[in-house]
Enzyme design. Structure first.
Site, PDB file in Angstrom:
ATOM      1  N   HIS A  47       0.841  -1.213   0.000  1.00  0.00           N
ATOM      2  CA  HIS A  47       0.000   0.000   0.000  1.00  0.00           C
ATOM      3  C   HIS A  47       0.865   1.248   0.000  1.00  0.00           C
ATOM      4  O   HIS A  47       0.963   1.906   1.030  1.00  0.00           O
ATOM      5  CB  HIS A  47      -0.902  -0.009   1.226  1.00  0.00           C
ATOM      6  N   PHE A  48       1.389   1.669  -0.923  1.00  0.00           N
ATOM      7  CA  PHE A  48       1.639   1.142  -2.263  1.00  0.00           C
ATOM      8  C   PHE A  48       3.143   1.084  -2.429  1.00  0.00           C
ATOM      9  O   PHE A  48       3.819   1.999  -1.984  1.00  0.00           O
ATOM     10  CB  PHE A  48       1.022   2.057  -3.316  1.00  0.00           C
TER      11      PHE A  48
END
EC number: 4.2.1.59
Length: 140
Positions: A47-48
């Site tokens: 993420h991410f």
């Protein structure tokens, strides 16, 4: 003020879900805590990977844990579990990224039986990152 050992005495959470590092101040109805956000957080793997951002739901979880420390440190609540019963008026205003320090404030606005309602906010560098009204139910 509470350190991580005292926080672990109050909360059942452990790595990787313990999201409170230190309690700065606490009264009967309000608590202020910090979470130091590092690139080593496991959630940043997905993420991410190219642009790591702390998931909003985990910011809200950190706020819930902050409130939990206050309630579960009280003698009458030791050993109990606290569960989310709802979230209202949740807003995300600023991305939280590695290197940020979340300053989290939770203020109890209502307690009735096994239900408690908290107004909570998380700030980074004095700027609002997230806020909301959290409702909790106490288990046995």
């Amino acid at each position: 003020m509470m350190d991580i050992k005292q926080i672990q005495e109050a909360l059942p959470h452990r790595y990787p879900m313990l999201l409170v590092d230190r309690i700065l101040e606490a009264s009967d109805d309000e608590i202020v805590a910090i979470k130091n956000v590092t690139i080593n957080e496991p959630f940043f793997n997905g993420h991410f990977p190219q642009y790591p951002v702390m998931p909003g739901v985990l910011i809200m979880e950190a706020l819930a844990q902050t409130a939990g420390v206050l309630e579960l440190s009280k003698e009458e609540n030791k050993g109990k579990l606290v569960f989310y019963a709802g979230m209202d008026k949740v807003k995300f205003k600023k991305q939280v990224v590695p290197g940020d320090q979340l300053v989290m404030t939770a203020r109890f606005i209502k307690r009735r039986g096994t239900i408690a309602v908290v107004e909570a906010k998380a700030e980074v560098d004095g700027k609002l990152a997230a806020s909301g009204t959290l409702t909790f139910a106490f288990g046995q």
